[in-house]
Design an enzyme around this catalytic site. Structure first.
Site, PDB file in Angstrom:
ATOM      1  N   VAL A  92       0.719  -1.112   0.051  1.00 32.12           N
ATOM      2  CA  VAL A  92      -0.110  -0.114   0.089  1.00 32.12           C
ATOM      3  C   VAL A  92       0.839   1.431  -0.101  1.00 32.12           C
ATOM      4  O   VAL A  92       1.678   1.381   0.816  1.00 32.12           O
ATOM      5  CB  VAL A  92      -0.903   0.043   1.212  1.00 32.12           C
ATOM      6  CG1 VAL A  92      -1.455   1.467   1.296  1.00 32.12           C
ATOM      7  CG2 VAL A  92      -1.901  -1.033   1.305  1.00 32.12           C
ATOM      8  N   TYR A 157       8.844  12.065  -7.455  1.00 33.39           N
ATOM      9  CA  TYR A 157       8.488  11.054  -6.255  1.00 33.39           C
ATOM     10  C   TYR A 157       8.329  11.869  -4.938  1.00 33.39           C
ATOM     11  O   TYR A 157       7.354  11.384  -4.177  1.00 33.39           O
ATOM     12  CB  TYR A 157       9.688   9.881  -6.375  1.00 33.39           C
ATOM     13  CG  TYR A 157       8.972   8.578  -5.617  1.00 33.39           C
ATOM     14  CD1 TYR A 157       7.926   7.972  -6.018  1.00 33.39           C
ATOM     15  CD2 TYR A 157       9.354   8.292  -4.438  1.00 33.39           C
ATOM     16  CE1 TYR A 157       7.399   6.810  -5.485  1.00 33.39           C
ATOM     17  CE2 TYR A 157       9.017   7.148  -3.693  1.00 33.39           C
ATOM     18  CZ  TYR A 157       7.958   6.416  -4.305  1.00 33.39           C
ATOM     19  OH  TYR A 157       7.429   5.328  -3.662  1.00 33.39           O
ATOM     20  N   LYS A 164       8.590   6.553   2.025  1.00 37.50           N
ATOM     21  CA  LYS A 164       9.370   5.262   1.931  1.00 37.50           C
ATOM     22  C   LYS A 164      10.578   5.142   3.001  1.00 37.50           C
ATOM     23  O   LYS A 164      10.850   4.272   3.375  1.00 37.50           O
ATOM     24  CB  LYS A 164       9.742   5.008   0.722  1.00 37.50           C
ATOM     25  CG  LYS A 164       8.645   4.857  -0.459  1.00 37.50           C
ATOM     26  CD  LYS A 164       7.810   3.704  -0.104  1.00 37.50           C
ATOM     27  CE  LYS A 164       6.763   3.326  -1.332  1.00 37.50           C
ATOM     28  NZ  LYS A 164       5.718   2.073  -0.799  1.00 37.50           N
TER      29      LYS A 164
HETATM   30  P1  NAD Z   1      -1.566  -0.660  -6.959  1.00 38.18           P
HETATM   31  O1  NAD Z   1      -1.970   0.497  -7.350  1.00 38.18           O
HETATM   32  O2  NAD Z   1      -1.882  -1.855  -7.850  1.00 38.18           O
HETATM   33  O3  NAD Z   1      -1.404  -0.804  -5.590  1.00 38.18           O
HETATM   34  C1  NAD Z   1      -1.479   0.069  -4.538  1.00 38.18           C
HETATM   35  C2  NAD Z   1      -2.483  -0.330  -3.306  1.00 38.18           C
HETATM   36  O4  NAD Z   1      -2.629   0.379  -2.527  1.00 38.18           O
HETATM   37  C3  NAD Z   1      -4.095  -0.281  -3.978  1.00 38.18           C
HETATM   38  O5  NAD Z   1      -4.381  -1.827  -4.002  1.00 38.18           O
HETATM   39  C4  NAD Z   1      -4.668   0.558  -3.202  1.00 38.18           C
HETATM   40  O6  NAD Z   1      -6.176   0.057  -2.974  1.00 38.18           O
HETATM   41  C5  NAD Z   1      -3.979   0.310  -2.029  1.00 38.18           C
HETATM   42  N1  NAD Z   1      -4.344   1.810  -1.211  1.00 38.18           N
HETATM   43  C6  NAD Z   1      -3.977   2.916  -1.253  1.00 38.18           C
HETATM   44  N2  NAD Z   1      -4.503   3.935  -0.216  1.00 38.18           N
HETATM   45  C7  NAD Z   1      -5.073   2.800   0.693  1.00 38.18           C
HETATM   46  C8  NAD Z   1      -5.917   2.908   1.981  1.00 38.18           C
HETATM   47  N3  NAD Z   1      -6.043   4.095   2.333  1.00 38.18           N
HETATM   48  N4  NAD Z   1      -6.419   1.723   2.407  1.00 38.18           N
HETATM   49  C9  NAD Z   1      -5.882   0.622   1.786  1.00 38.18           C
HETATM   50  N5  NAD Z   1      -5.397   0.580   0.537  1.00 38.18           N
HETATM   51  C10 NAD Z   1      -4.880   1.397   0.016  1.00 38.18           C
HETATM   52  O7  NAD Z   1      -0.013  -0.092  -7.232  1.00 38.18           O
HETATM   53  P2  NAD Z   1       1.455  -1.023  -6.918  1.00 38.18           P
HETATM   54  O8  NAD Z   1       2.500  -0.448  -7.876  1.00 38.18           O
HETATM   55  O9  NAD Z   1       1.135  -2.578  -6.974  1.00 38.18           O
HETATM   56  O10 NAD Z   1       1.769  -0.367  -5.284  1.00 38.18           O
HETATM   57  C11 NAD Z   1       2.092  -1.330  -4.557  1.00 38.18           C
HETATM   58  C12 NAD Z   1       2.925  -0.997  -3.461  1.00 38.18           C
HETATM   59  O11 NAD Z   1       4.221  -1.263  -4.353  1.00 38.18           O
HETATM   60  C13 NAD Z   1       3.261   0.544  -3.124  1.00 38.18           C
HETATM   61  O12 NAD Z   1       3.726   0.458  -1.781  1.00 38.18           O
HETATM   62  C14 NAD Z   1       4.048   0.918  -3.959  1.00 38.18           C
HETATM   63  O13 NAD Z   1       4.596   2.299  -3.434  1.00 38.18           O
HETATM   64  C15 NAD Z   1       5.321   0.093  -4.080  1.00 38.18           C
HETATM   65  N6  NAD Z   1       6.104   0.122  -5.401  1.00 38.18           N
HETATM   66  C16 NAD Z   1       5.526   0.444  -6.485  1.00 38.18           C
HETATM   67  C17 NAD Z   1       6.313   0.257  -7.431  1.00 38.18           C
HETATM   68  C18 NAD Z   1       5.867   0.501  -8.694  1.00 38.18           C
HETATM   69  O14 NAD Z   1       6.729   1.100  -9.767  1.00 38.18           O
HETATM   70  N7  NAD Z   1       4.562   0.297  -9.143  1.00 38.18           N
HETATM   71  C19 NAD Z   1       7.762   0.096  -7.321  1.00 38.18           C
HETATM   72  C20 NAD Z   1       8.241  -0.060  -5.955  1.00 38.18           C
HETATM   73  C21 NAD Z   1       7.285   0.072  -4.912  1.00 38.18           C
HETATM   74  O1  0WE Z   2       5.542   4.190  -4.721  1.00 37.16           O
HETATM   75  C1  0WE Z   2       5.013   4.261  -6.080  1.00 37.16           C
HETATM   76  C2  0WE Z   2       3.583   4.933  -6.224  1.00 37.16           C
HETATM   77  C3  0WE Z   2       3.287   6.003  -5.658  1.00 37.16           C
HETATM   78  C4  0WE Z   2       2.120   6.672  -5.694  1.00 37.16           C
HETATM   79  C5  0WE Z   2       1.383   6.795  -6.861  1.00 37.16           C
HETATM   80  C6  0WE Z   2       0.065   7.548  -6.987  1.00 37.16           C
HETATM   81  C7  0WE Z   2      -0.441   7.932  -8.166  1.00 37.16           C
HETATM   82  C8  0WE Z   2      -1.942   8.397  -7.960  1.00 37.16           C
HETATM   83  C9  0WE Z   2       1.388   7.488  -4.456  1.00 37.16           C
HETATM   84  N1  0WE Z   2       0.424   8.011  -4.340  1.00 37.16           N
HETATM   85  C10 0WE Z   2      -0.391   8.196  -5.800  1.00 37.16           C
HETATM   86  N2  0WE Z   2      -1.489   8.899  -5.753  1.00 37.16           N
HETATM   87  C11 0WE Z   2      -2.109   9.069  -6.871  1.00 37.16           C
HETATM   88  O2  0WE Z   2      -3.203   9.853  -6.821  1.00 37.16           O
HETATM   89  N3  0WE Z   2       5.817   3.919  -7.123  1.00 37.16           N
HETATM   90  C12 0WE Z   2       7.244   3.473  -6.881  1.00 37.16           C
HETATM   91  C13 0WE Z   2       5.553   4.143  -8.689  1.00 37.16           C
HETATM   92  C14 0WE Z   2       5.852   5.418  -8.965  1.00 37.16           C
HETATM   93  O3  0WE Z   2       5.311   6.638  -8.612  1.00 37.16           O
HETATM   94  C15 0WE Z   2       5.861   7.817  -9.013  1.00 37.16           C
HETATM   95  C16 0WE Z   2       7.307   7.301  -9.564  1.00 37.16           C
HETATM   96  C17 0WE Z   2       7.334   5.847  -9.393  1.00 37.16           C
HETATM   97  C18 0WE Z   2       8.179   4.709  -9.912  1.00 37.16           C
HETATM   98  C19 0WE Z   2       5.541   8.914  -8.963  1.00 37.16           C
HETATM   99  C20 0WE Z   2       6.435  10.021  -9.461  1.00 37.16           C
HETATM  100  C21 0WE Z   2       7.906   9.525  -9.953  1.00 37.16           C
HETATM  101  C22 0WE Z   2       8.123   8.258 -10.125  1.00 37.16           C
END
Ligand code: NAD
Ligand code: 0WE
Length: 265
Positions: A92, A157, A164
């Site tokens: 999350v 970011y 984080k």
């Molecule tokens: P995703 O959108 O599929 O998952 C994010 C999840 O957070 C969703 O299921 C959403 O419902 C949940 N969430 C947000 N606010 C919430 C709340 N108030 N209560 C309960 N759930 C809530 O995207 P993802 O990329 O799978 O993200 C999952 C994790 O991985 C996050 O911590 C993200 O920071 C981390 N991450 C993502 C990437 C990337 O590039 N996608 C890289 C490194 C880390």
């Molecule tokens: O952790 C993340 C996602 C973080 C995230 C993304 C959103 C998009 C929609 C947190 N909050 C929100 N809120 C929203 O309304 N990542 C690691 C993926 C990610 O997000 C970025 C990245 C990368 C990589 C945002 C800016 C720059 C790089």
């Protein structure tokens, strides 16, 4: 027999079939774990239920991590189905959209900072506090997802990087607190993946391209790859690892002066 046979895992953070949490769920299921899921809001309920069904799970509970009552209720309900919990996956992260545009100093606000830290970091401790009793005394494991923005200043970011950094410190403090109860706490720091959380982020495609040109493996990573490492970290194979941040990023984070090393031109 899978290396998670007999383990019970709660997966928090599935929103779509692209979610990292879905890759983790599939990998854990493939290794024999029994799964339960939460969904953030009613809009996501049917989607998560469908995904749970594919993992032969019918435990699908509501949980917005902003609310302690909803968190407590998850473990109360889980306790009526399971006599204990072995694995808790926290996948999350959230900051208000306006926090992820422009430079850090221009974008950051008191409210944006507070929400990012609450949802992306405090929620891990909140889930651990509430799940503690169900997890006690059974070689439990907690896993969360971080990103390199915790330790490097990355474009856009912004306050998520601070959240984080807090999350990674949270992993260490929870590992210290829960180690005596046999519960390990770790994070996977994943490279960029195109999930819902990446949708609409300006330049995200450019970031993926940059990784694909410069990372030692010359590619980005998949949710399956994050899933496999996560399954390992939550298994007894990783019984000596706690408080650790494991990078699953095709090697990107080890680089310095990446553009002089070929690839990125
Ligand atoms: P995703 O959108 O599929 O998952 C994010 C999840 O957070 C969703 O299921 C959403 O419902 C949940 N969430 C947000 N606010 C919430 C709340 N108030 N209560 C309960 N759930 C809530 O995207 P993802 O990329 O799978 O993200 C999952 C994790 O991985 C996050 O911590 C993200 O920071 C981390 N991450 C993502 C990437 C990337 O590039 N996608 C890289 C490194 C880390
Ligand atoms: O952790 C993340 C996602 C973080 C995230 C993304 C959103 C998009 C929609 C947190 N909050 C929100 N809120 C929203 O309304 N990542 C690691 C993926 C990610 O997000 C970025 C990245 C990368 C990589 C945002 C800016 C720059 C790089």
């Amino acid at each position: 027999m899978g290396f998670l046979q007999g383990k019970r895992a709660l997966i928090v953070g599935v929103a779509s079939p692209r979610s990292i949490a879905w890759g983790i769920a599939k990998a854990m299921h493939a290794q024999g774990a029994e799964l339960a899921f939460t969904y953030q809001n009613e809009k996501l309920h049917s989607r998560v239920a469908k995904i749970a069904d594919e993992c032969e799970s019918d435990i699908v509970l509501p949980c917005d991590v902003a609310h302690d009552r909803q968190i407590d209720s998850v473990f109360e309900q889980l306790g009526t189905r399971w006599d204990g919990l072995d694995i808790l996956v926290h996948s999350v992260g959230f900051a208000p959209r306006d926090q992820l545009d422009g430079t850090y100093i221009d974008a950051v606000t008191r409210e944006g900072f507070q929400i990012a830290h609450d949802i992306s970091s405090y929620s891990l401790a909140a889930l651990a506090k509430s799940g503690r009793e169900l997890m006690r005394g059974r070689n439990g494991a907690i896993l969360t997802l971080s990103y390199l923005g915790s330790v490097r200043a990355m474009p856009s970011y912004n306050v998520m990087g601070l959240a984080k950094a807090s999350l990674e410190a949270n992993v260490r403090y929870l590992a210290q607190s829960l180690g005596p109860e046999g519960i390990r706490v770790n994070a996977v720091s994943a490279g960029p993946i195109k999930t819902l959380a990446a949708a609409g982020i300006a330049q995200f495609r450019k970031m993926l391209d940059h990784v694909e040109r410069t990372a030692p493996l010359r590619r980005s990573i998949t949710t399956e790859e994050v899933g496999n490492v996560s399954a390992f970290l939550c298994s007894d194979l990783a019984s000596g690892i706690t408080g650790e941040i494991t990078y699953v990023d095709a090697g990107y984070s080890i680089l310095g002066m990446a553009e002089l090393m070929g690839g990125d031109e």
